[in-house]
Design a protein around this motif. Structure first.
Motif, PDB file in Angstrom:
ATOM      1  N   LEU A 132       0.785  -1.247  -0.096  1.00  0.00           N
ATOM      2  CA  LEU A 132       0.001   0.024  -0.090  1.00  0.00           C
ATOM      3  C   LEU A 132       0.882   1.256  -0.054  1.00  0.00           C
ATOM      4  CD1 LEU A 132      -2.709   1.474   0.185  1.00  0.00           C
ATOM      5  CD2 LEU A 132      -2.623   1.185   2.808  1.00  0.00           C
ATOM      6  N   THR A 133       1.782   1.234   0.933  1.00  0.00           N
ATOM      7  CA  THR A 133       2.742   2.612   1.059  1.00  0.00           C
ATOM      8  C   THR A 133       4.054   2.521   0.384  1.00  0.00           C
ATOM      9  OG1 THR A 133       3.611   1.665   3.048  1.00  0.00           O
ATOM     10  CG2 THR A 133       1.601   2.836   3.315  1.00  0.00           C
ATOM     11  N   ASP A 134       4.435   1.435  -0.132  1.00  0.00           N
ATOM     12  CA  ASP A 134       5.945   0.897  -0.817  1.00  0.00           C
ATOM     13  C   ASP A 134       6.875   1.044   0.387  1.00  0.00           C
ATOM     14  OD1 ASP A 134       7.186  -0.122  -2.883  1.00  0.00           O
ATOM     15  OD2 ASP A 134       7.991   2.003  -3.456  1.00  0.00           O
ATOM     16  N   LYS A 135       6.635   1.190   1.607  1.00  0.00           N
ATOM     17  CA  LYS A 135       7.658   1.238   2.757  1.00  0.00           C
ATOM     18  C   LYS A 135       7.997   0.041   3.045  1.00  0.00           C
ATOM     19  CE  LYS A 135       6.192   5.906   4.193  1.00  0.00           C
ATOM     20  NZ  LYS A 135       5.677   6.641   5.332  1.00  0.00           N
ATOM     21  N   THR A 136       8.679  -0.264   3.791  1.00  0.00           N
ATOM     22  CA  THR A 136       9.197  -1.415   4.417  1.00  0.00           C
ATOM     23  C   THR A 136       8.073  -2.389   5.326  1.00  0.00           C
ATOM     24  OG1 THR A 136       9.908  -1.032   6.597  1.00  0.00           O
ATOM     25  CG2 THR A 136      11.434  -0.676   4.807  1.00  0.00           C
ATOM     26  N   ALA A 137       8.562  -3.568   5.427  1.00  0.00           N
ATOM     27  CA  ALA A 137       7.557  -4.517   6.126  1.00  0.00           C
ATOM     28  C   ALA A 137       7.130  -4.140   7.410  1.00  0.00           C
ATOM     29  CB  ALA A 137       8.176  -6.012   6.192  1.00  0.00           C
ATOM     30  N   TRP A 138       7.968  -3.329   7.911  1.00  0.00           N
ATOM     31  CA  TRP A 138       7.896  -2.642   9.201  1.00  0.00           C
ATOM     32  C   TRP A 138       6.988  -1.306   9.177  1.00  0.00           C
ATOM     33  CZ3 TRP A 138      12.050  -5.370   7.780  1.00  0.00           C
ATOM     34  CH2 TRP A 138      12.336  -6.508   8.455  1.00  0.00           C
ATOM     35  N   ASP A 139       6.282  -1.155   8.326  1.00  0.00           N
ATOM     36  CA  ASP A 139       5.448  -0.084   8.101  1.00  0.00           C
ATOM     37  C   ASP A 139       3.731  -0.564   8.331  1.00  0.00           C
ATOM     38  OD1 ASP A 139       4.051   2.332   7.775  1.00  0.00           O
ATOM     39  OD2 ASP A 139       3.992   2.085   5.493  1.00  0.00           O
ATOM     40  N   PRO A 140       3.442  -0.713   9.619  1.00  0.00           N
ATOM     41  CA  PRO A 140       2.069  -1.232   9.872  1.00  0.00           C
ATOM     42  C   PRO A 140       0.793  -0.377   9.499  1.00  0.00           C
ATOM     43  CG  PRO A 140       2.988  -0.489  11.961  1.00  0.00           C
ATOM     44  CD  PRO A 140       4.053  -0.119  10.953  1.00  0.00           C
ATOM     45  N   ALA A 141       0.991   0.100   8.424  1.00  0.00           N
ATOM     46  CA  ALA A 141      -0.236   1.274   8.010  1.00  0.00           C
ATOM     47  C   ALA A 141      -1.480   0.425   7.944  1.00  0.00           C
ATOM     48  CB  ALA A 141      -0.117   1.693   6.819  1.00  0.00           C
ATOM     49  N   PRO A 142      -2.454   1.027   8.790  1.00  0.00           N
ATOM     50  CA  PRO A 142      -3.924   0.266   8.732  1.00  0.00           C
ATOM     51  C   PRO A 142      -4.472   0.261   7.352  1.00  0.00           C
ATOM     52  CG  PRO A 142      -3.705   1.741  10.922  1.00  0.00           C
ATOM     53  CD  PRO A 142      -2.507   1.912   9.919  1.00  0.00           C
ATOM     54  N   GLY A 143      -5.119  -0.613   7.017  1.00  0.00           N
ATOM     55  CA  GLY A 143      -5.759  -0.801   5.896  1.00  0.00           C
ATOM     56  C   GLY A 143      -5.025  -1.342   4.721  1.00  0.00           C
ATOM     57  N   THR A 144      -3.674  -1.823   5.220  1.00  0.00           N
ATOM     58  CA  THR A 144      -2.736  -2.522   4.055  1.00  0.00           C
ATOM     59  C   THR A 144      -3.213  -3.747   3.524  1.00  0.00           C
ATOM     60  OG1 THR A 144      -0.680  -1.442   4.749  1.00  0.00           O
ATOM     61  CG2 THR A 144      -0.581  -3.287   3.584  1.00  0.00           C
ATOM     62  N   VAL A 145      -3.572  -4.835   4.530  1.00  0.00           N
ATOM     63  CA  VAL A 145      -4.221  -6.016   3.989  1.00  0.00           C
ATOM     64  C   VAL A 145      -5.595  -5.904   3.369  1.00  0.00           C
ATOM     65  CG1 VAL A 145      -5.196  -8.052   5.095  1.00  0.00           C
ATOM     66  CG2 VAL A 145      -2.916  -7.114   6.056  1.00  0.00           C
ATOM     67  N   ALA A 146      -6.662  -4.918   3.763  1.00  0.00           N
ATOM     68  CA  ALA A 146      -7.806  -4.910   3.078  1.00  0.00           C
ATOM     69  C   ALA A 146      -7.672  -4.438   1.492  1.00  0.00           C
ATOM     70  CB  ALA A 146      -8.697  -3.755   3.849  1.00  0.00           C
ATOM     71  N   SER A 147      -6.301  -3.517   1.512  1.00  0.00           N
ATOM     72  CA  SER A 147      -6.237  -2.688   0.087  1.00  0.00           C
ATOM     73  C   SER A 147      -5.596  -3.981  -0.696  1.00  0.00           C
ATOM     74  CB  SER A 147      -5.146  -1.743   0.282  1.00  0.00           C
ATOM     75  OG  SER A 147      -3.922  -2.407   0.646  1.00  0.00           O
ATOM     76  N   ILE A 148      -5.137  -5.191  -0.167  1.00  0.00           N
ATOM     77  CA  ILE A 148      -4.402  -5.896  -1.100  1.00  0.00           C
ATOM     78  C   ILE A 148      -5.272  -7.319  -1.402  1.00  0.00           C
ATOM     79  CG2 ILE A 148      -2.286  -5.202  -0.622  1.00  0.00           C
ATOM     80  CD1 ILE A 148      -1.648  -7.664   1.030  1.00  0.00           C
ATOM     81  N   LEU A 149      -6.289  -7.541  -0.539  1.00  0.00           N
ATOM     82  CA  LEU A 149      -7.307  -8.576  -0.870  1.00  0.00           C
ATOM     83  C   LEU A 149      -7.685  -8.630  -2.468  1.00  0.00           C
ATOM     84  CD1 LEU A 149      -8.771  -8.891   2.583  1.00  0.00           C
ATOM     85  CD2 LEU A 149      -7.375 -10.358   1.694  1.00  0.00           C
ATOM     86  N   PRO A 150      -8.462  -9.472  -2.791  1.00  0.00           N
ATOM     87  CA  PRO A 150      -9.066  -9.561  -4.170  1.00  0.00           C
ATOM     88  C   PRO A 150     -10.343  -8.470  -4.092  1.00  0.00           C
ATOM     89  CG  PRO A 150      -8.847 -11.737  -3.459  1.00  0.00           C
ATOM     90  CD  PRO A 150      -8.352 -10.887  -2.230  1.00  0.00           C
ATOM     91  N   GLY A 151     -10.070  -7.537  -5.045  1.00  0.00           N
ATOM     92  CA  GLY A 151     -11.111  -6.555  -5.286  1.00  0.00           C
ATOM     93  C   GLY A 151     -10.500  -5.176  -4.754  1.00  0.00           C
ATOM     94  N   GLY A 152      -9.288  -5.427  -3.814  1.00  0.00           N
ATOM     95  CA  GLY A 152      -8.967  -4.072  -3.427  1.00  0.00           C
ATOM     96  C   GLY A 152      -7.919  -3.332  -4.198  1.00  0.00           C
TER      97      GLY A 152
END
Length: 378
Positions: A132-152
């Protein structure tokens, strides 16, 4: 001498075996390769004898050396390599030639083949950039997982990342052209809050969807059938329900595990050993009920300042426990930015070296010579 002791241990394990009503008997992937099925079955069997000892990046570098053929800090202390090799794919998703720890991916493939050819097992994790942010894995931005699920909106970004991981895993071949089995550990320490897939960044349902999509995509779209899938929490759970809160389903998991580290002197803080024993009891009960393998996916004590930590703390905490494997974290060596030398396994002359040799000689600790004897892939 160690072999004889292991045979005795095997006899002592009969009671454990006979009392287990639900031992692992099949991988979650019905199309798994022969070598992958055999590794799963052998790990189940060997866990009654002892646990494979692993080390992250063991062949790539150690304290005061890098990329020297045949070297291993563990081998230089014990005369034997670890039975399990841990590797990391972070960086691959952005076409970097090296991983997060500066290991060239071309060399990594070579090291994986070497360990496999000698009879060792391979485990791989992936700290991928936040899609979502193109930052590292240690960027716990809320909404990342929702954004990459099918349809996101970032689903295709994540799929392209997965394609690069899949290509690497598919290219791991043995001498006969067979695909090398991998204990694949996606989204590790999933109950922590420091990664974009962590507990504060997505709901349990969103995490389960992500895990299931990832595993099924690698199997059905990329036709990878050399993966033993590892569900891996942090060590902060107190109950079985807490451990399983984000569990994605028996059909996409083969190993249940957690990570835990010693931070304070064991003379003044017994919590590491106590929690390790309690948590492994919970995980073993889950594994038995679900027909999975239990494991300690990461552990260690940075710089191992306590001379008898291996036999006095770690082995004692694991007494009467049956994890399939225990992975020690990496010997990063000197880190200029932090002005510290980081290592989790001893090297020649380190204060815990002699105790690690005693640890190596214990019948329940299995290193590469033991793995070769067990013929994990046959």
């Amino acid at each position: 001498m160690k072999l004889a002791a292991q045979m005795i241990t095997g006899w002592l394990a009969i009671a454990f075996l006979s009392s287990s009503c639900a031992q692992p008997n099949a991988l979650s992937d019905a199309s798994a390769t022969k070598e992958t099925v055999n590794l799963f079955k052998k790990l189940n069997k060997s866990s009654q004898e002892g646990y494979l000892i692993g080390h992250q990046d063991d062949l790539a570098y150690g304290v005061n050396w890098k990329y020297q053929p045949g070297r291993s800090d563990i081998k230089e202390v014990t005369g034997d390599y670890p039975a399990l090799y841990g590797w990391e794919l972070g960086g691959l998703e952005k076409d970097s030639p090296v991983d997060l720890d500066s290991v060239p991916f071309t060399l990594m493939k070579q090291y994986i083949r070497e360990g496999y050819q000698r009879g060792g097992a391979i485990t791989i994790s992936w700290h991928g950039n936040n899609p979502l942010t193109d930052k590292t894995a240690w960027d716990p931005a809320p909404g990342t997982v929702a954004s990459i699920l099918p349809g996101g909106p970032k689903h295709e970004v994540f799929v392209q990342q997965l394609n690069k991981i899949a290509a690497f895993l598919a290219d791991l071949k043995g001498s006969k052209g067979e695909t090398i089995p991998v204990l694949y550990r996606p989204f590790h320490e999933l109950t922590g809050n420091w990664f974009w897939w962590g507990a504060n960044s997505c709901t349990p349902d969103e995490f389960k969807q992500l895990f299931r999509f990832t595993v099924n995509y690698l199997r059905t779209k990329k036709h990878l059938h050399n993966l033993i899938i590892v569900y891996n929490t942090s060590g902060d759970f107190k109950t079985e329900d807490e451990f399983l809160q984000r569990y994605p389903g028996d059909d996409v998991v083969d190993v249940v595990s957690f990570d835990t580290y010693q931070y304070k002197s064991p003379d003044v803080d017994k919590s590491f050993a106590d929690n390790l024993s309690k948590n492994l009891t919970i995980v073993e009960e889950v594994a038995q009920a679900k027909h999975k393998l239990p494991a300690l996916a990461e552990t260690g004590f940075s710089q191992i300042p306590y001379p008898n930590w291996w036999t006095g703390v770690l082995a004692t905490a694991l007494q009467n426990r049956h994890p399939a494997y225990v992975l020690l974290w990496r010997n990063a060596g000197y880190k200029p930015s932090e002005k510290v030398t980081e290592y989790y396994a001893p090297y020649k002359g380190q204060v815990s070296e002699q105790d690690f040799i005693k640890f190596y000689q214990l019948p329940q600790t299995l290193f590469e010579k033991d793995a070769a004897r067990l013929k994990l892939y046959k």
